[in-house]
Design a protein around this motif. Structure first.
Motif, short mmCIF file in Angstrom:
data_model
loop_
_atom_site.label_atom_id
_atom_site.label_comp_id
_atom_site.label_asym_id
_atom_site.label_seq_id
_atom_site.Cartn_x
_atom_site.Cartn_y
_atom_site.Cartn_z
N ASP A 101 8.58 6.06 -4.62
CA ASP A 101 10.02 5.84 -4.71
C ASP A 101 10.71 6.52 -3.53
O ASP A 101 10.16 7.44 -2.91
CB ASP A 101 10.57 6.40 -6.02
CG ASP A 101 9.93 5.75 -7.24
OD1 ASP A 101 9.66 4.54 -7.16
OD2 ASP A 101 9.71 6.45 -8.24
N ILE A 102 11.94 6.07 -3.23
CA ILE A 102 12.70 6.64 -2.13
C ILE A 102 13.98 7.25 -2.68
O ILE A 102 14.78 6.55 -3.31
CB ILE A 102 13.05 5.56 -1.07
CG1 ILE A 102 11.78 5.00 -0.45
CG2 ILE A 102 13.93 6.15 0.02
CD1 ILE A 102 12.04 3.95 0.60
N SER A 103 14.16 8.54 -2.45
CA SER A 103 15.37 9.21 -2.90
C SER A 103 16.49 8.95 -1.90
O SER A 103 16.27 8.42 -0.81
CB SER A 103 15.13 10.72 -3.03
OG SER A 103 14.80 11.27 -1.76
N ARG A 130 18.53 8.33 3.84
CA ARG A 130 19.42 8.80 4.91
C ARG A 130 18.62 9.24 6.14
O ARG A 130 18.93 8.84 7.26
CB ARG A 130 20.29 9.95 4.39
CG ARG A 130 21.09 10.66 5.48
CD ARG A 130 22.05 11.66 4.87
NE ARG A 130 21.39 12.62 4.00
CZ ARG A 130 20.75 13.70 4.42
NH1 ARG A 130 20.69 13.97 5.71
NH2 ARG A 130 20.20 14.54 3.55
N VAL A 131 17.58 10.04 5.93
CA VAL A 131 16.77 10.52 7.05
C VAL A 131 16.08 9.35 7.75
O VAL A 131 15.98 9.30 8.98
CB VAL A 131 15.74 11.55 6.56
CG1 VAL A 131 14.75 11.90 7.67
CG2 VAL A 131 16.45 12.81 6.07
N HIS A 167 0.78 -1.23 0.00
CA HIS A 167 0.00 0.00 0.00
C HIS A 167 0.82 1.29 0.00
O HIS A 167 0.24 2.37 -0.15
CB HIS A 167 -0.93 0.02 1.22
CG HIS A 167 -1.85 -1.16 1.29
ND1 HIS A 167 -2.92 -1.33 0.44
CD2 HIS A 167 -1.84 -2.26 2.10
CE1 HIS A 167 -3.56 -2.46 0.72
NE2 HIS A 167 -2.91 -3.05 1.72
N VAL A 168 2.14 1.20 0.18
CA VAL A 168 2.96 2.42 0.23
C VAL A 168 3.99 2.42 -0.89
O VAL A 168 3.96 3.26 -1.78
CB VAL A 168 3.65 2.57 1.60
CG1 VAL A 168 4.52 3.83 1.61
CG2 VAL A 168 2.61 2.65 2.72
N PHE A 169 4.91 1.46 -0.84
CA PHE A 169 6.03 1.49 -1.78
C PHE A 169 5.68 0.98 -3.16
O PHE A 169 6.51 1.06 -4.06
CB PHE A 169 7.20 0.69 -1.20
CG PHE A 169 7.81 1.33 0.02
CD1 PHE A 169 8.44 2.55 -0.06
CD2 PHE A 169 7.70 0.73 1.26
CE1 PHE A 169 8.97 3.16 1.07
CE2 PHE A 169 8.23 1.31 2.38
CZ PHE A 169 8.87 2.53 2.29
N ASN A 170 4.47 0.46 -3.34
CA ASN A 170 4.06 0.10 -4.70
C ASN A 170 3.78 1.33 -5.55
O ASN A 170 3.64 1.24 -6.76
CB ASN A 170 2.83 -0.81 -4.65
CG ASN A 170 1.64 -0.13 -4.00
OD1 ASN A 170 1.79 0.80 -3.21
ND2 ASN A 170 0.44 -0.62 -4.30
N TRP A 204 24.44 6.81 0.42
CA TRP A 204 23.01 6.60 0.18
C TRP A 204 22.68 6.65 -1.31
O TRP A 204 23.22 7.46 -2.06
CB TRP A 204 22.21 7.68 0.91
CG TRP A 204 22.59 7.78 2.34
CD1 TRP A 204 23.40 8.73 2.90
CD2 TRP A 204 22.24 6.88 3.40
NE1 TRP A 204 23.57 8.50 4.24
CE2 TRP A 204 22.86 7.36 4.58
CE3 TRP A 204 21.47 5.73 3.46
CZ2 TRP A 204 22.72 6.72 5.79
CZ3 TRP A 204 21.33 5.10 4.68
CH2 TRP A 204 21.95 5.59 5.83
N ILE A 205 21.79 5.77 -1.71
CA ILE A 205 21.33 5.75 -3.10
C ILE A 205 19.81 5.77 -3.10
O ILE A 205 19.16 5.49 -2.10
CB ILE A 205 21.83 4.50 -3.85
CG1 ILE A 205 21.32 3.23 -3.14
CG2 ILE A 205 23.35 4.50 -3.95
CD1 ILE A 205 21.60 1.96 -3.91
N ALA A 206 19.25 6.10 -4.26
CA ALA A 206 17.79 6.10 -4.40
C ALA A 206 17.28 4.66 -4.60
O ALA A 206 18.00 3.80 -5.10
CB ALA A 206 17.38 6.97 -5.58
N TRP A 207 16.05 4.44 -4.18
CA TRP A 207 15.41 3.14 -4.31
C TRP A 207 14.13 3.29 -5.12
O TRP A 207 13.32 4.17 -4.85
CB TRP A 207 15.05 2.58 -2.93
CG TRP A 207 16.08 1.70 -2.33
CD1 TRP A 207 17.06 2.04 -1.45
CD2 TRP A 207 16.21 0.30 -2.55
NE1 TRP A 207 17.81 0.94 -1.12
CE2 TRP A 207 17.30 -0.15 -1.78
CE3 TRP A 207 15.53 -0.64 -3.33
CZ2 TRP A 207 17.72 -1.47 -1.75
CZ3 TRP A 207 15.93 -1.95 -3.30
CH2 TRP A 207 17.02 -2.35 -2.52
#
Length: 464
Positions: A92-94, A99-100, A86-89, A142-145
């Motif tokens: 995206d995560i930068s 990091r935060v 319900h969230v990550f579908n 850190w990388i984006a996901w």
């Protein structure tokens, strides 16, 4: 940012092919944290082809063995499944968000590090030793996901712990860590709250055919690769590579997998070093007082886990209490609901193949149509004489969906007696048990239905 987990693994596998072909030699594959998990997964996907060794830094394998902040496994599984669906579908995560998120896992430690940095701004000599770690934590580490990739990560490796049990799917191919056969060097942070030691050491059980070596450091998750303790990490990696390449003397006991770089003797047949410390000293054992304190902490955790489990279970018991004679529950109905909710989710992993909810549900519907076609109706008792495989489960679910009664028949028992006791009028069997089914119904006048015939497993009817 639409890449899924399979894209990452396949891309890494292709990179290994390119490097191995260009260099003309096998590749040493190293990864930190999630990168180490990728290394394990790619190694298993390739059956260790062209991989000289795998080096992982704080990479959890048995993710439910020890979770960050002491989160109970049952809660983590539920939360991970919800976040994946319900969230990550759709999110995206930068890099900065990642990091935060990690910093918020221990906000007090993060705030203290910032204050220490500000107080030491005037002292260049005090800041220099930790500058590499500061840069790593602030930006470089850190990388984006992509949303689909992290959604699969949460569902497969957190909610279902697939690196330890059952295996996972890469482009429809069943992959398990038992396919790793190359040597593995696992760096373990003794005070790592993210890749906790119990989770990292899961590689020993997950890859039984690989020689697994361990190097334990008194460091946290980030300290394994940056900071003062990393002064031990990278020379050890260099020694490891030289040892595996045969360019350095084998460490003491290295021939049987008990030792590693620097000639340090391990324990239990799979430790890399002698639990080395900053001076190479022996690891101190917990004294009686610490043992008692640990026991008290464990008891508190057990009580907390019991309370959480009770809170989780009571609503389920309440729902069970609402079931009455008119409540419709069946295996076929449950599979249909799952197919509607998650059509491409992995339902079965069998014989190297991945069966999705949608595909299994479609097969069940096809079998239901075939059963109706040959006269099977609601309430009819149907014997099931099949080997343990997906088609047997499909037959039972189809009978459930139709409202018929599935009577499981033992291949090594008295089938005639079982047929009479079960009051069956038909028998569903597979080609491998067809002769047994025909012999059992000679005197009963039952109908034998054969479920088989390739990918679609068409239903054919024989009357005897």
């Amino acid at each position: 940012m639409r890449r899924n987990l399979a894209d990452h693994i396949v891309g890494l596998s292709q990179a290994i092919d390119t490097i191995a072909e260009t260099a003309g030699r096998d590749v040493h594959l190293a990864g930190y944290s999630q990168g180490g998990m990728f290394a394990y997964q790619a190694g298993a996907y390739r059956h260790s082809k062209s991989i000289a060794s795998i080096i992982a830094f704080g990479s959890p394998v048995d993710t439910l063995a020890a979770l960050p902040m002491g989160v109970p496994p049952n809660i983590a599984s539920s939360v991970a499944g919800f976040m994946a669906d319900h969230v990550f579908n759709r999110l995206d995560i930068s890099g900065w968000q990642a990091r935060v998120g990690f910093q918020m896992m221990d906000p007090l430690k993060t705030a203290k590090a910032r204050m220490d940095f500000l107080r030491q701004l005037h002292d260049r000599e005090a800041l220099l030793p930790r500058e590499a770690q500061r840069r790593f934590l602030e930006s470089e580490g850190w990388i984006a996901w992509s949303g689909p990739a992290i959604s699969e990560l949460l569902k497969q490796f957190i909610a279902h712990n697939r690196m330890m049990t059952g295996g996972f799917a890469i482009n429809g191919q069943l992959v398990t860590l038992t396919d790793i056969t190359c040597p593995v060097l696992a760096f373990v942070g003794e005070v790592d709250d993210i890749g906790q030691p119990a989770a990292v050491r899961g590689i020993r059980r997950a890859a039984p055919d690989a020689k697994v070596f361990e190097y334990l450091l008194r460091a946290g998750h980030f300290g394994l690769v940056v900071g003062s303790k990393a002064e031990l990490t990278w020379p050890t990696v260099a020694d490891w590579v030289l040892w595996q390449e045969g360019q350095a003397r084998s460490p003491r006991g290295g021939a049987d997998g008990r030792a590693g770089p620097r000639g340090q003797q391990g324990r239990g047949g799979d430790d890399l070093a002698d639990r080395a410390r900053a001076g190479g000293g022996l690891r101190c054992r917990a004294d009686a007082g610490r043992g008692a304190a640990d026991a008290m902490v464990a008891a508190q955790k057990s009580m907390r886990t019991m309370a959480i489990e009770t809170a989780r279970t009571l609503p389920r018991l309440a729902r069970l209490g609402q079931i009455n004679d008119h409540t419709r529950i069946s295996l076929g109905r449950i599979i249909g609901e799952q197919a509607a909710e998650s059509p491409h989710g992995e339902f079965l992993l069998f014989d190297g193949r991945v069966h999705t909810y949608e595909a299994v549900n479609k097969r069940i519907d096809n079998v239901v149509r075939g059963l109706i076609d040959v006269g099977v109706r609601q309430g009819v008792h149907v014997g099931v004489l099949m080997a343990t495989r997906p088609s047997a489960m499909v037959a039972i679910a189809a009978l459930s969906r139709l409202g018929a009664v599935a009577v499981l028949m033992p291949p090594d028992g008295d089938l005639g007696a079982a047929a009479r006791l079960g009051g069956i009028s038909e028998i569903i069997t597979d080609p491998g048990n067809l002769d047994l089914a025909l012999a059992a119904v000679r005197d009963l006048g039952c109908q034998v239905l054969v479920l088989g015939g390739g990918e679609t497993r068409d239903l054919t009817c024989r009357r005897r």
